[in-house]
Write a protein that holds these residues in place. Structure first.
Motif, PDB file in Angstrom:
ATOM      1  N   LEU A 128      -5.432   5.651 -14.899  1.00  0.00           N
ATOM      2  CA  LEU A 128      -6.518   6.424 -15.502  1.00  0.00           C
ATOM      3  C   LEU A 128      -7.817   6.273 -14.730  1.00  0.00           C
ATOM      4  O   LEU A 128      -8.659   7.179 -14.754  1.00  0.00           O
ATOM      5  N   LEU A 129      -8.003   5.152 -14.059  1.00  0.00           N
ATOM      6  CA  LEU A 129      -9.219   4.970 -13.258  1.00  0.00           C
ATOM      7  C   LEU A 129      -9.318   6.042 -12.187  1.00  0.00           C
ATOM      8  O   LEU A 129     -10.390   6.603 -11.948  1.00  0.00           O
ATOM      9  N   ARG A 130      -8.203   6.338 -11.544  1.00  0.00           N
ATOM     10  CA  ARG A 130      -8.205   7.375 -10.501  1.00  0.00           C
ATOM     11  C   ARG A 130      -8.538   8.744 -11.103  1.00  0.00           C
ATOM     12  O   ARG A 130      -9.286   9.527 -10.511  1.00  0.00           O
ATOM     13  N   LEU A 131      -8.004   9.019 -12.294  1.00  0.00           N
ATOM     14  CA  LEU A 131      -8.305  10.291 -12.952  1.00  0.00           C
ATOM     15  C   LEU A 131      -9.777  10.359 -13.357  1.00  0.00           C
ATOM     16  O   LEU A 131     -10.427  11.396 -13.185  1.00  0.00           O
ATOM     17  N   ALA A 132     -10.310   9.251 -13.879  1.00  0.00           N
ATOM     18  CA  ALA A 132     -11.690   9.242 -14.368  1.00  0.00           C
ATOM     19  C   ALA A 132     -12.705   9.328 -13.239  1.00  0.00           C
ATOM     20  O   ALA A 132     -13.777   9.919 -13.409  1.00  0.00           O
ATOM     21  N   ILE A 163     -11.754  -1.081 -31.024  1.00  0.00           N
ATOM     22  CA  ILE A 163     -12.474  -2.344 -30.922  1.00  0.00           C
ATOM     23  C   ILE A 163     -13.542  -2.215 -29.847  1.00  0.00           C
ATOM     24  O   ILE A 163     -13.581  -1.227 -29.112  1.00  0.00           O
ATOM     25  N   ASP A 164     -14.411  -3.226 -29.748  1.00  0.00           N
ATOM     26  CA  ASP A 164     -15.490  -3.222 -28.762  1.00  0.00           C
ATOM     27  C   ASP A 164     -14.897  -3.512 -27.386  1.00  0.00           C
ATOM     28  O   ASP A 164     -14.466  -4.637 -27.100  1.00  0.00           O
ATOM     29  N   LEU A 165     -14.872  -2.514 -26.522  1.00  0.00           N
ATOM     30  CA  LEU A 165     -14.268  -2.689 -25.201  1.00  0.00           C
ATOM     31  C   LEU A 165     -15.082  -3.622 -24.315  1.00  0.00           C
ATOM     32  O   LEU A 165     -14.549  -4.206 -23.365  1.00  0.00           O
ATOM     33  N   ARG A 166     -16.361  -3.791 -24.603  1.00  0.00           N
ATOM     34  CA  ARG A 166     -17.160  -4.717 -23.791  1.00  0.00           C
ATOM     35  C   ARG A 166     -16.632  -6.138 -23.925  1.00  0.00           C
ATOM     36  O   ARG A 166     -16.611  -6.897 -22.952  1.00  0.00           O
ATOM     37  N   ALA A 167     -16.215  -6.503 -25.133  1.00  0.00           N
ATOM     38  CA  ALA A 167     -15.626  -7.831 -25.335  1.00  0.00           C
ATOM     39  C   ALA A 167     -14.306  -7.950 -24.587  1.00  0.00           C
ATOM     40  O   ALA A 167     -13.980  -9.017 -24.047  1.00  0.00           O
ATOM     41  N   TYR A 198     -13.970   0.913 -17.660  1.00  0.00           N
ATOM     42  CA  TYR A 198     -14.902   0.952 -18.792  1.00  0.00           C
ATOM     43  C   TYR A 198     -16.179   1.702 -18.411  1.00  0.00           C
ATOM     44  O   TYR A 198     -16.625   2.610 -19.130  1.00  0.00           O
ATOM     45  N   TYR A 199     -16.760   1.343 -17.263  1.00  0.00           N
ATOM     46  CA  TYR A 199     -18.023   1.984 -16.881  1.00  0.00           C
ATOM     47  C   TYR A 199     -17.825   3.439 -16.443  1.00  0.00           C
ATOM     48  O   TYR A 199     -18.750   4.251 -16.537  1.00  0.00           O
ATOM     49  N   ALA A 200     -16.622   3.781 -15.990  1.00  0.00           N
ATOM     50  CA  ALA A 200     -16.346   5.181 -15.647  1.00  0.00           C
ATOM     51  C   ALA A 200     -16.272   6.054 -16.892  1.00  0.00           C
ATOM     52  O   ALA A 200     -16.655   7.237 -16.862  1.00  0.00           O
ATOM     53  N   LEU A 201     -15.792   5.479 -17.992  1.00  0.00           N
ATOM     54  CA  LEU A 201     -15.633   6.258 -19.224  1.00  0.00           C
ATOM     55  C   LEU A 201     -16.826   6.147 -20.163  1.00  0.00           C
ATOM     56  O   LEU A 201     -17.009   6.996 -21.039  1.00  0.00           O
ATOM     57  N   VAL A 241     -17.487  10.325 -22.397  1.00  0.00           N
ATOM     58  CA  VAL A 241     -18.070   9.679 -23.574  1.00  0.00           C
ATOM     59  C   VAL A 241     -17.046   8.715 -24.152  1.00  0.00           C
ATOM     60  O   VAL A 241     -15.864   9.041 -24.253  1.00  0.00           O
ATOM     61  N   LEU A 242     -17.514   7.522 -24.526  1.00  0.00           N
ATOM     62  CA  LEU A 242     -16.670   6.538 -25.184  1.00  0.00           C
ATOM     63  C   LEU A 242     -17.096   6.430 -26.648  1.00  0.00           C
ATOM     64  O   LEU A 242     -18.248   6.145 -26.944  1.00  0.00           O
ATOM     65  N   ILE A 243     -16.146   6.686 -27.564  1.00  0.00           N
ATOM     66  CA  ILE A 243     -16.404   6.602 -29.001  1.00  0.00           C
ATOM     67  C   ILE A 243     -15.668   5.387 -29.544  1.00  0.00           C
ATOM     68  O   ILE A 243     -14.449   5.296 -29.436  1.00  0.00           O
ATOM     69  N   THR A 244     -16.404   4.438 -30.110  1.00  0.00           N
ATOM     70  CA  THR A 244     -15.776   3.263 -30.699  1.00  0.00           C
ATOM     71  C   THR A 244     -15.950   3.285 -32.211  1.00  0.00           C
ATOM     72  O   THR A 244     -16.928   3.819 -32.732  1.00  0.00           O
ATOM     73  N   GLY A 245     -15.007   2.687 -32.889  1.00  0.00           N
ATOM     74  CA  GLY A 245     -15.029   2.641 -34.346  1.00  0.00           C
ATOM     75  C   GLY A 245     -13.673   2.217 -34.856  1.00  0.00           C
ATOM     76  O   GLY A 245     -12.659   2.403 -34.171  1.00  0.00           O
ATOM     77  N   ALA A 246     -13.635   1.652 -36.040  1.00  0.00           N
ATOM     78  CA  ALA A 246     -12.375   1.195 -36.610  1.00  0.00           C
ATOM     79  C   ALA A 246     -11.394   2.356 -36.754  1.00  0.00           C
ATOM     80  O   ALA A 246     -11.809   3.513 -36.867  1.00  0.00           O
ATOM     81  N   PRO A 247     -10.090   2.087 -36.745  1.00  0.00           N
ATOM     82  CA  PRO A 247      -9.107   3.167 -36.931  1.00  0.00           C
ATOM     83  C   PRO A 247      -9.355   3.923 -38.230  1.00  0.00           C
ATOM     84  O   PRO A 247      -9.643   3.329 -39.272  1.00  0.00           O
ATOM     85  N   GLY A 248      -9.261   5.249 -38.151  1.00  0.00           N
ATOM     86  CA  GLY A 248      -9.417   6.077 -39.338  1.00  0.00           C
ATOM     87  C   GLY A 248     -10.846   6.435 -39.682  1.00  0.00           C
ATOM     88  O   GLY A 248     -11.105   6.964 -40.766  1.00  0.00           O
ATOM     89  N   THR A 249     -11.791   6.214 -38.787  1.00  0.00           N
ATOM     90  CA  THR A 249     -13.187   6.549 -39.079  1.00  0.00           C
ATOM     91  C   THR A 249     -13.566   7.964 -38.670  1.00  0.00           C
ATOM     92  O   THR A 249     -14.676   8.405 -38.953  1.00  0.00           O
ATOM     93  N   GLY A 250     -12.665   8.687 -37.999  1.00  0.00           N
ATOM     94  CA  GLY A 250     -12.944  10.075 -37.657  1.00  0.00           C
ATOM     95  C   GLY A 250     -13.379  10.289 -36.220  1.00  0.00           C
ATOM     96  O   GLY A 250     -14.122  11.230 -35.933  1.00  0.00           O
ATOM     97  N   LYS A 251     -12.902   9.455 -35.304  1.00  0.00           N
ATOM     98  CA  LYS A 251     -13.304   9.602 -33.899  1.00  0.00           C
ATOM     99  C   LYS A 251     -12.778  10.903 -33.303  1.00  0.00           C
ATOM    100  O   LYS A 251     -13.465  11.557 -32.519  1.00  0.00           O
ATOM    101  N   ALA A 252     -11.554  11.294 -33.675  1.00  0.00           N
ATOM    102  CA  ALA A 252     -10.976  12.524 -33.120  1.00  0.00           C
ATOM    103  C   ALA A 252     -11.757  13.753 -33.565  1.00  0.00           C
ATOM    104  O   ALA A 252     -11.996  14.677 -32.772  1.00  0.00           O
TER     105      ALA A 252
END
Length: 492
Positions: free
Chosen positions: A277-281, A307-311, A323-326, A189-200
């Protein structure tokens, strides 16, 4: 006929407190009220109560004493204590003697009270079903164990996502519902959001709601970490591979085997670490520093990005295959600027955490203080909010923290419009008469000064270099109104 709604028992010797609780809860619960422990005991003997909210300080028996008796006579009832005090001895006594499910500290927020009631009734239902299945397993085949395991997972799921504080109508509710769905599927799962928004916190809740909940959860923020250090932290090192360290090191990937690893700050990875990390993922393969053979781990990866990793992929700065693995599943956590309804609950919770950490008892934030906090856009999100309430705690002289303790740039935020600095930029760059633009800035300075000085107009006039008559004229001109609890006598 019995009520279709869950039944709550509210116990408090103050009539206005009982009425306030009943008004906050009666739309969704059948509420019984009692002024003391004796009356509450009689109601318990006559009604099927699921949850009790009980004040600690009452004449006669205290809340702890009453809930201790409840635990002995009605052990299934979920017990919650409300107190305006935070003495350590009271807390320990309540936990050990009465089996308290949760503490609520006065003044409580209506949305927080309602959410606590919902969680408590859900816990009551799950505990009853769990007890029923445990009884059935004594007489039914071993296949019942699978059903009991499902029930335990449901309990863990409720406790996990409960840690993500939010209001009943919060934008986070939709994110939580998605996270609940993803949690039970063993995919990255990929969680995006500004720093400090509670992703952890969201990643941790997903772990405890997953099939891996009984296994370890580890997290690491890779932002600003050099490749050499990060590689050792993640994959470990053989003996002698790290200069100055004769011992071998176990990495987080090995520690989290069969569990979950949360990698935050993914957008800051170097191209080399992205490849590692690609090999691990994709293969679950990794190599400790100084080793020759590859190792394999069965871990679930949850990644976080500010930030938006797609960009970043489109710009060629992040590997598309990684990106697509994660990003088999994605979640977007909204910033606090889009969650003004959550501010009261979050600020009170952070304040009580800080009060416990620093040993300074408080009753909470006043309604006026929360109102000012809700008018600011919090570009630093939860980290900035935590810093602000800690600062307020340090300078507070009273148990109830008022708006005069809030930082000046937050007090100057325009009511009804998020943000302080962006709004000021808009005034400075907008078109229009100079007089109109200057008046808007003047009104904000007046509002901040009056609030900081607790509406002592004599002191405000002196600080601003105005006469009292001139200050009063400007207050009337800009229609600046004093918050109800912050207002003091003009002669203070």
């Amino acid at each position: 006929m019995a009520s279709a709604l869950p039944t709550l028992l509210l116990v408090d010797d103050e009539a206005h407190a009982l009425n306030a609780m009943r008004m906050a809860l009666e739309d969704e619960f059948d509420c019984l009220t009692a002024p003391d422990a004796e009356a509450a005991t009689r109601l318990m003997e006559e009604n099927y109560v699921q949850v009790i909210f009980c004040d600690q300080r009452m004449p006669g028996r205290s809340g702890v004493e009453f809930l201790t008796e409840v635990r002995d006579r009605w052990p299934d009832v979920v017990r919650i204590i409300i107190t305006g005090f935070t003495e350590t001895n009271d807390m320990i006594a309540a936990i050990n003697r009465a089996g308290i499910y949760q503490f609520l500290t006065k003044p409580w927020h209506p949305d927080h009270l309602l959410m606590t009631a919902k969680n408590a009734t859900q816990l009551f239902r799950l505990n009853r079903e769990h007890a029923q299945m445990s009884l059935e397993m004594r007489h039914l085949p071993r296949s019942m164990e699978a059903k009991l395991a499902d029930q335990r997972r449901a309990l863990r799921e409720g406790l996990g996502f409960e840690s993500v504080l939010r209001a009943p109508n919060s934008p986070m509710n939709a994110v939580i519902e998605q996270a609940r769905q993803y949690a039970s599927f063993d995919v990255p799962v990929l969680i995006t959001g500004a720093p400090g928004t509670g992703k952890a916190a969201l990643a941790r809740a997903m772990h405890y709601a997953s099939l891996r909940a009984d296994r370890p959860f580890h997290e690491i923020d890779v932002t600003g970490v050099s490749d050499d250090i990060l590689e050792v932290e993640l994959f470990g090192a053989r003996r002698g591979a790290v200069t100055g360290s004769p011992m071998s090191r176990i990495g987080l990937v090995q520690k989290a085997d069969r569990g979950t690893l949360f990698l935050n700050g993914l957008h800051d990875l170097s191209p080399r670490m992205q490849l590692v990390l690609l090999r691990l993922a994709t293969e679950g393969a990794w190599r400790p520093l100084g080793a020759h053979e590859m190792s394999r781990s069965d871990i679930r990866l949850i990644a976080g990005a500010g930030i938006d990793l797609r960009a970043e992929v489109a710009a060629g700065r992040f590997r598309s295959d990684l990106y697509y693995a994660l990003a088999r599943a994605t979640l977007v956590v909204p910033p606090l600027a889009e969650r003004p309804g959550d501010l009261g609950i979050l600020a009170q919770s952070l304040l009580f955490d800080a009060a416990r950490a620093h040993g300074k008892p408080v009753q909470g934030l006043s309604e006026d203080a929360i109102r000012f906090l809700e008018q600011y856009d919090w570009p630093g999100n939860l980290r900035e909010l935590e810093n602000e309430v800690t600062r307020m705690l340090i300078f507070s002289q009273d148990a109830l923290l008022g708006p005069e303790l809030i930082s000046r740039h937050i007090l100057q935020a325009v009511p009804g419009r998020a943000g302080s600095d962006p709004a000021l930029d808009a005034v400075l760059t907008a078109r229009g008469p100079l007089k109109t633009r200057v008046e808007e800035i003047e009104a904000r300075i007046l509002r901040e000064t009056l609030t900081r000085l607790r509406w002592n107009k004599s002191r405000a006039a002196e600080e601003l270099g105005l006469s009292r008559v001139g200050l009063r004229a400007k207050i009337d001109r800009y229609d600046i109104r004093a918050p109800g609890r912050a207002a003091q006598s003009e002669e203070d």
